[in-house]
Enzyme design. Structure first.
Site, short mmCIF file in Angstrom:
data_model
loop_
_atom_site.label_atom_id
_atom_site.label_comp_id
_atom_site.label_asym_id
_atom_site.label_seq_id
_atom_site.Cartn_x
_atom_site.Cartn_y
_atom_site.Cartn_z
N TYR A 275 -2.40 4.78 -15.67
CA TYR A 275 -3.15 5.77 -14.90
C TYR A 275 -3.97 6.69 -15.79
O TYR A 275 -3.83 6.66 -17.03
CB TYR A 275 -2.19 6.59 -14.03
CG TYR A 275 -1.37 7.62 -14.79
CD1 TYR A 275 -0.30 7.25 -15.59
CD2 TYR A 275 -1.70 8.98 -14.73
CE1 TYR A 275 0.44 8.20 -16.29
CE2 TYR A 275 -0.96 9.94 -15.42
CZ TYR A 275 0.11 9.55 -16.19
OH TYR A 275 0.82 10.48 -16.89
N LYS B 161 -0.61 4.95 -21.34
CA LYS B 161 -0.46 5.92 -20.24
C LYS B 161 0.11 5.19 -19.02
O LYS B 161 -0.57 4.93 -18.03
CB LYS B 161 -1.80 6.61 -19.93
CG LYS B 161 -1.61 7.97 -19.26
CD LYS B 161 -2.83 8.83 -19.42
CE LYS B 161 -2.82 10.08 -18.55
NZ LYS B 161 -1.66 10.95 -18.70
N GLU C 83 5.96 15.41 -28.43
CA GLU C 83 4.96 16.00 -27.52
C GLU C 83 5.67 16.59 -26.31
O GLU C 83 6.88 16.45 -26.16
CB GLU C 83 3.94 14.95 -27.08
CG GLU C 83 4.55 13.80 -26.29
CD GLU C 83 3.53 12.78 -25.79
OE1 GLU C 83 2.32 13.07 -25.76
OE2 GLU C 83 3.98 11.68 -25.40
N LEU D 201 1.20 10.20 -26.54
CA LEU D 201 -0.06 9.84 -25.90
C LEU D 201 -1.20 10.52 -26.68
O LEU D 201 -1.11 11.70 -27.01
CB LEU D 201 -0.10 10.33 -24.45
CG LEU D 201 -1.37 9.90 -23.72
CD1 LEU D 201 -1.32 8.42 -23.36
CD2 LEU D 201 -1.60 10.74 -22.48
N1 DCS Z 1 1.14 13.62 -23.41
C1 DCS Z 1 1.59 13.20 -22.22
C2 DCS Z 1 2.93 12.56 -22.15
C3 DCS Z 1 0.81 13.36 -21.06
O1 DCS Z 1 1.26 12.93 -19.88
C4 DCS Z 1 -0.46 13.99 -21.17
C5 DCS Z 1 -1.37 14.17 -20.00
C6 DCS Z 1 -0.89 14.42 -22.45
C7 DCS Z 1 -0.08 14.19 -23.54
C8 DCS Z 1 -2.24 15.06 -22.65
O2 DCS Z 1 -3.27 14.15 -22.45
P1 DCS Z 1 -4.70 14.58 -21.93
O3 DCS Z 1 -5.18 15.66 -22.84
O4 DCS Z 1 -5.51 13.35 -22.05
O5 DCS Z 1 -4.54 15.06 -20.53
N2 DCS Z 1 -0.82 14.07 -18.76
C9 DCS Z 1 -1.63 14.07 -17.56
C10 DCS Z 1 -0.74 14.07 -16.39
O6 DCS Z 1 0.10 13.25 -16.16
N3 DCS Z 1 -1.03 15.15 -15.68
O7 DCS Z 1 -2.01 15.91 -16.22
C11 DCS Z 1 -2.47 15.28 -17.39
#
Ligand code: DCS
Length: 284
Positions: A32, A146, A178, A202
């Site tokens: 996603y 992702k 993270e 990620l």
């Molecule tokens: N790490 C994880 C595990 C994430 O799920 C996300 C974003 C990030 C880092 C940060 O990535 P981005 O800067 O590309 O957003 N998660 C998305 C989510 O599931 N909801 O909002 C953002």
């Protein structure tokens, strides 16, 4: 009427129904993206699209449309839903087939869905900062994908909620990885440090924008692993994500970070990030 994309068609949200044997539903077999929309425009659309292809490629799902076509469908979705400030959620699953762990042997069409939600800029968090809690990272070893499989992340975020915290900072042993849905940065003596983008985290789009603006503005930034001790002794800590942007972390496990207020480097990066948004999407 609220529009949704289901397999290339723009339909009314209540009619967007997926089979109970969709592999996303049964196995979390899909990937996603969450894309920010400011002033009705997607922020970092190209980067999100590229990561979407990379994630789907890495689990062997072939996108049924070109990226250009998907991007145009998403633009149309924003317009039809009159979305100004919010997010697009988009996912693709391997499709519907009789339940069996291995990939279906016959041709199954992957299922692409997308919808929009209004989502304000989290102003209070951006100015006051948020509380966090540490938790062991129990996820699999391909956190760079992702994936729809978010159980580890869900349990981590639930632990944060139950402890009146905004985010859980995950660690593998001594090594900080993270947040449950964000990347984590520390600042020590003016240097910004964040985990390198490998299989353990990620590669956040927001993280990449932050690293780029740091370089462009002579803020020293390093991608390397850092320990829980470094995290606790940092001058400043912040998290980044599409929805949370650059959010200061002011408390970790009940103890203040620095003086317990968002620090100057974090604020500077927030300003630079805002400028990047405005460059792409116009004045906020
Ligand atoms: N790490 C994880 C595990 C994430 O799920 C996300 C974003 C990030 C880092 C940060 O990535 P981005 O800067 O590309 O957003 N998660 C998305 C989510 O599931 N909801 O909002 C953002």
């Amino acid at each position: 009427m609220e529009y949704t994309i289901l397999n290339g068609r723009m339909i009314n949200r209540p009619s967007a129904l997926v089979d109970i044997e969709d592999r996303g539903y049964q196995f979390g077999d899909g990937v996603y993206e969450v894309i920010r929309v400011y002033n009705g425009k997607m922020f970092a659309a190209k980067e999100h699209m590229e990561r979407f292809v990379k994630s789907s490629d890495s689990i062997g799902i072939k996108l049924p449309y070109t990226l250009e076509h998907i991007t145009n469908m998403l633009k149309d979705l924003i317009e039809r839903n009159s979305l100004r400030l919010g997010i697009i959620y988009m996912q693709i699953t391997r499709g519907t087939a009789p339940r069996n762990h291995a990939f279906p042997t016959h041709d199954v069409t992957p299922c692409l869905t997308a919808y929009t939600s209004e989502y304000p800029i989290p102003k209070t968090n951006l100015t006051a900062g948020v509380k966090t809690i540490l938790t062991e990272d129990i996820r699999w070893l391909r956190c760079d994908i992702k994936s729809l499989n978010l159980l580890g992340n869900v349990l981590a975020k639930q632990k944060a909620e139950e402890n009146d915290c905004y985010e859980a900072i995950q660690h593998r042993g001594e090594e900080v990885t993270e947040g449950s849905s964000s990347n984590v940065f520390i600042v020590k003596n003016g240097t910004v440090v964040t985990h390198e983008s490998n299989h353990l985290i990620l590669k956040g789009i927001t993280k990449e924008v932050i690293l780029r603006v740091c370089i462009e503005n002579n803020i020293h930034a390093e991608e390397r692993t850092f320990s829980i001790d470094e995290l606790k002794e940092a001058d400043e800590v912040f998290l980044s994500s599409t929805t949370s942007e650059v959010t200061p972390i002011v408390v970790i496990d009940g103890k203040n970070v620095g003086d317990g207020k968002p620090g100057p480097v974090t604020k500077k990066i927030q300003d630079l990030f805002r400028k990047e948004i405005e460059k792409q999407c116009g004045k906020l």
